[in-house]
Design an enzyme around this catalytic site. Structure first.
Site, PDB file in Angstrom:
ATOM      1  N   GLY A  93      -2.304  -5.862  10.542  1.00  9.87           N
ATOM      2  CA  GLY A  93      -2.427  -7.051   9.699  1.00  9.87           C
ATOM      3  C   GLY A  93      -1.140  -7.827   9.518  1.00  9.87           C
ATOM      4  CE1 TYR A  94       2.269  -4.820   7.459  1.00 14.87           C
ATOM      5  CE2 TYR A  94       4.449  -4.722   8.429  1.00 14.87           C
ATOM      6  CZ  TYR A  94       3.557  -4.331   7.459  1.00 14.87           C
ATOM      7  OH  TYR A  94       3.949  -3.447   6.488  1.00 14.87           O
ATOM      8  CD  GLU A 117       0.182   4.986   7.985  1.00 13.78           C
ATOM      9  OE1 GLU A 117       0.477   4.061   7.225  1.00 13.78           O
ATOM     10  OE2 GLU A 117      -0.851   4.980   8.692  1.00 13.78           O
ATOM     11  CB  SER A 144      -0.950   0.007   1.204  1.00 15.78           C
ATOM     12  OG  SER A 144      -0.232  -0.060   2.414  1.00 15.78           O
ATOM     13  NE  ARG A 167      -5.580   1.923   3.155  1.00 16.48           N
ATOM     14  CZ  ARG A 167      -5.135   0.700   3.366  1.00 16.48           C
ATOM     15  NH1 ARG A 167      -4.957   0.274   4.610  1.00 16.48           N
ATOM     16  NH2 ARG A 167      -4.858  -0.107   2.352  1.00 16.48           N
ATOM     17  CG  ASP A 182     -20.743  -2.191   5.382  1.00 13.38           C
ATOM     18  OD1 ASP A 182     -21.176  -1.620   4.361  1.00 13.38           O
ATOM     19  OD2 ASP A 182     -19.641  -2.770   5.417  1.00 13.38           O
ATOM     20  CG  HIS A 195      -0.359   0.831   8.282  1.00 10.16           C
ATOM     21  ND1 HIS A 195      -0.600   1.769   7.307  1.00 10.16           N
ATOM     22  CD2 HIS A 195      -1.204  -0.197   8.001  1.00 10.16           C
ATOM     23  CE1 HIS A 195      -1.531   1.328   6.478  1.00 10.16           C
ATOM     24  NE2 HIS A 195      -1.917   0.128   6.890  1.00 10.16           N
ATOM     25  CG  ASP A 198      -2.023  -0.564  12.921  1.00 11.77           C
ATOM     26  OD1 ASP A 198      -0.889  -0.704  13.436  1.00 11.77           O
ATOM     27  OD2 ASP A 198      -2.327  -1.044  11.810  1.00 11.77           O
ATOM     28  CB  THR A 209      -2.307  -4.219   0.525  1.00 14.32           C
ATOM     29  OG1 THR A 209      -2.533  -3.640  -0.772  1.00 14.32           O
ATOM     30  CG2 THR A 209      -0.840  -4.080   0.869  1.00 14.32           C
TER      31      THR A 209
END
Length: 355
Positions: free
Chosen positions: A254-255, A234, A45, A206, A146, A251, A229, A66
């Site tokens: 998701g790691y 950023e 990203s 984001r 949503d 960030h 995060d 990503t």
């Protein structure tokens, strides 16, 4: 075939080395010259894949390992006739586990609260639906908003109702700036005014979904516990903002090792479909075994005893704060934290549940 790849992608050699020469580059500083004679480009990203990067190149395929696509100029790619793919959902499980870890780190008593605790999820896609499932395993009440998706397993409510009723709000929307349901600055002064003062806020989606100036004003007013995060500006983060946050991480929600490997596998599969190769590799064959914490044990008991061994979120928080220099975390320090991040394992690797 020449393949240009972000140097921080996982398992690139395993998946792609048989197809040609791989040249590794820093994703954030990738140039037109770097990709001019490449047929395939593999990114994350941090790389803006736009017309100036891809025009007048040999590119036939761009794969982004990503979940998001806001860094891809899809119109430009399609105009140039370049096939593109992303890895939607690749790290969704890791992000869901990150959110639960953050909440339990802030308040371990949440393990005992059952439906007294209401988690509000904004965005019910790949991450949101997994988070809902994992939260319900802990007995929490889950509500969600949503405009495009409804989940049968939870109570679907309006955005305003969610803000008013949730004890914690977790954000899982893409970044969009146009349309009726644009998410840019979704959390602005009006949204913060609707939140209860003691409601925890977590953003691992984001950065610009949360208006930073409004967030700072809100924390000053309410002393709200906030976990970020991702950040609006950023990779530069102000010390003023960091000092206000209950938890901050660079960030990396998701790691996980699985998430990274899954992302590369997904763009490998799309690559094979594009160029007519057989799909015959699986990331699972490359992962080392882990100690089994969960099998035969109560989920809550394991999380109470082993949470920091599974994922030490406090260490990530300390690491980013240690990078402050002259009032801010600079891009170089932020990127190094991500580049050198020791990928954690998902709960399933330790015998735990998976959505």
């Amino acid at each position: 075939m020449k393949i240009v790849a972000d140097e921080n992608l996982a398992f690139t050699d395993y998946f792609f080395s048989e197809f040609g020469d791989i040249q590794y580059k820093a994703g954030r500083t990738l140039t037109h010259t770097d990709v001019q004679d490449a047929e395939a480009l593999l990114v994350r990203s941090v790389t803006a894949v736009n017309e100036s990067l891809i025009q007048n190149t040999a590119l036939k395929y761009v794969g982004s390992a990503t979940i998001g696509t806001d860094h891809l100029d899809i119109q430009a790619l399609e105009k140039q006739g370049i096939t593109w793919a992303n890895a939607a959902g690749c790290n969704a499980q890791a992000v869901a586990e990150y959110v639960i870890t953050a909440l339990l780190h802030l308040d371990a008593s949440l393990l005992e609260q059952q439906e007294k605790f209401t988690l509000g999820i904004v965005g019910l896609g790949n991450v949101g639906k997994r988070l809902a499932y994992m939260a319900q395993l802990l007995g929490w009440k889950v509500i969600g908003f949503d405009p495009y998706v409804q989940l049968d397993s939870i109570e679907n409510v309006s955005f305003q109702t969610l803000l008013q009723q949730a004890n914690a709000v977790s954000i899982h929307v893409p970044l969009t700036k146009k349309g009726e349901h644009a998410t840019y600055h979704l959390f602005d002064e009006k949204a913060f005014a609707a939140l209860q003062p003691n409601t925890i806020l977590i953003n691992s989606a984001r950065g610009p979904v949360v208006k930073e100036a409004a967030l700072i004003e809100d924390i000053q007013r309410t002393q709200r516990k906030v976990v970020l995060d991702v950040f609006e500006h950023e990779p530069v983060i102000s010390e003023e903002l960091l000092n206000m946050l209950a938890l901050a991480t660079p960030h990396i929600a998701g790691y996980s090792l699985e998430g990274k490997a899954r992302g590369t596998q997904m763009i490998y599969e799309a690559f094979c479909q594009k160029f007519g190769y057989d799909i015959n590799k699986r990331f699972e064959t490359q992962l080392p075994a882990c100690e089994d914490y969960f099998s035969g044990h109560d989920l809550k008991a394991v999380l109470k005893q082993k949470l920091s061994q599974i994922y030490d979120i406090a260490q990530d928080d300390a690491n980013i704060r240690a990078c402050v220099k002259e009032g801010k975390v600079e891009q170089k320090a932020f990127d190094l934290l991500r580049k050198n991040y020791p990928l954690r394992r998902e709960w399933a690797a330790h015998g735990g549940p998976q959505a």
